[in-house]
Design a protein around this motif. Structure first.
Motif, short mmCIF file in Angstrom:
data_model
loop_
_atom_site.label_atom_id
_atom_site.label_comp_id
_atom_site.label_asym_id
_atom_site.label_seq_id
_atom_site.Cartn_x
_atom_site.Cartn_y
_atom_site.Cartn_z
N ALA A 18 0.83 -1.21 0.00
CA ALA A 18 0.00 0.00 0.00
C ALA A 18 0.87 1.26 0.00
CB ALA A 18 -0.94 0.00 1.20
N VAL A 19 1.93 1.27 0.79
CA VAL A 19 2.83 2.43 0.83
C VAL A 19 3.52 2.61 -0.52
CG1 VAL A 19 4.96 3.31 1.87
CG2 VAL A 19 3.17 2.35 3.32
N ARG A 20 3.93 1.53 -1.13
CA ARG A 20 4.57 1.62 -2.44
C ARG A 20 3.61 2.18 -3.48
NH1 ARG A 20 5.44 -2.92 -6.59
NH2 ARG A 20 6.71 -1.87 -8.12
N GLY A 21 2.38 1.73 -3.46
CA GLY A 21 1.38 2.26 -4.39
C GLY A 21 1.15 3.74 -4.18
N PHE A 22 1.10 4.19 -2.93
CA PHE A 22 0.93 5.60 -2.62
C PHE A 22 2.11 6.41 -3.12
CE2 PHE A 22 1.74 9.12 0.35
CZ PHE A 22 0.61 9.88 0.10
N LEU A 23 3.32 5.93 -2.86
CA LEU A 23 4.52 6.65 -3.28
C LEU A 23 4.66 6.70 -4.80
CD1 LEU A 23 7.12 5.45 -0.63
CD2 LEU A 23 5.94 7.64 -0.74
N ASP A 24 4.17 5.68 -5.50
CA ASP A 24 4.22 5.68 -6.96
C ASP A 24 3.29 6.75 -7.55
OD1 ASP A 24 6.08 3.68 -7.11
OD2 ASP A 24 4.62 2.07 -7.47
N GLN A 25 2.26 7.13 -6.82
CA GLN A 25 1.31 8.11 -7.32
C GLN A 25 1.75 9.55 -7.05
OE1 GLN A 25 -2.46 7.17 -5.62
NE2 GLN A 25 -2.68 5.27 -6.77
N LEU A 26 2.69 9.77 -6.15
CA LEU A 26 3.09 11.13 -5.78
C LEU A 26 3.62 11.97 -6.94
CD1 LEU A 26 4.67 10.75 -2.24
CD2 LEU A 26 2.49 11.77 -2.87
N PRO A 27 4.46 11.45 -7.83
CA PRO A 27 4.93 12.30 -8.93
C PRO A 27 3.79 12.83 -9.81
CG PRO A 27 6.32 10.37 -8.75
CD PRO A 27 5.17 10.16 -7.83
N ASP A 28 2.79 12.00 -10.06
CA ASP A 28 1.64 12.45 -10.84
C ASP A 28 0.84 13.51 -10.10
OD1 ASP A 28 2.28 10.70 -12.90
OD2 ASP A 28 1.04 9.07 -12.05
N VAL A 29 0.72 13.37 -8.80
CA VAL A 29 0.00 14.36 -8.00
C VAL A 29 0.73 15.70 -8.05
CG1 VAL A 29 -0.71 14.97 -5.65
CG2 VAL A 29 -1.08 12.66 -6.49
N PHE A 30 2.05 15.68 -7.89
CA PHE A 30 2.82 16.92 -7.93
C PHE A 30 2.77 17.56 -9.32
CE2 PHE A 30 5.47 14.99 -4.34
CZ PHE A 30 4.69 15.60 -3.37
N ALA A 31 2.81 16.76 -10.36
CA ALA A 31 2.73 17.30 -11.72
C ALA A 31 1.36 17.94 -11.96
CB ALA A 31 2.98 16.19 -12.74
N SER A 32 0.31 17.30 -11.49
CA SER A 32 -1.03 17.86 -11.64
C SER A 32 -1.17 19.16 -10.85
CB SER A 32 -2.09 16.86 -11.16
OG SER A 32 -2.09 15.72 -11.97
N ALA A 33 -0.60 19.20 -9.67
CA ALA A 33 -0.65 20.42 -8.86
C ALA A 33 0.10 21.55 -9.57
CB ALA A 33 -0.06 20.17 -7.48
N GLY A 34 1.21 21.25 -10.18
CA GLY A 34 1.97 22.27 -10.92
C GLY A 34 1.18 22.79 -12.11
N ARG A 35 0.52 21.89 -12.85
CA ARG A 35 -0.28 22.32 -13.99
C ARG A 35 -1.47 23.17 -13.53
NH1 ARG A 35 0.65 16.98 -15.59
NH2 ARG A 35 -1.47 16.39 -15.01
N ALA A 36 -2.09 22.79 -12.42
CA ALA A 36 -3.21 23.57 -11.89
C ALA A 36 -2.74 24.96 -11.45
CB ALA A 36 -3.86 22.83 -10.72
N ARG A 37 -1.58 25.04 -10.81
CA ARG A 37 -1.03 26.33 -10.39
C ARG A 37 -0.74 27.21 -11.60
NH1 ARG A 37 3.87 24.92 -8.24
NH2 ARG A 37 4.71 25.34 -10.28
N ASP A 38 -0.15 26.64 -12.65
CA ASP A 38 0.16 27.41 -13.86
C ASP A 38 -1.11 27.90 -14.54
OD1 ASP A 38 2.83 26.95 -13.35
OD2 ASP A 38 2.99 25.29 -14.80
#
Length: 73
Positions: A18-38
């Protein structure tokens, strides 16, 4: 005792999965947050430019120095 050890390591493996699955999703979350901010910054900038353009259209152009001022009616 053997059953307790197997249960412990079973729970541990599920937790790690479960922790590995969560950590694998973090880069996509950060990329989406950056696109939303832009996108938010671009929207705010576009609104500011639109308001500035409307304000500039409402102001009459300055009179030239070599022309006579308009006559009062």
């Amino acid at each position: 005792m053997t059953l307790a050890i197997l249960a412990f390591f079973g729970v541990l493996s599920i937790l790690l999965f479960a922790v590995r699955g969560f950590l694998d999703q973090l880069p996509d979350v950060f990329a989406s947050a950056g696109r939303a901010r832009d996108a938010w910054r671009a929207l705010k900038q576009a609104r500011g430019e639109e308001a500035q353009r409307v304000a500039l259209q409402a102001v009459p152009p300055p009179a030239r120095q070599d022309e006579d001022p308009p006559m009062a009616a």
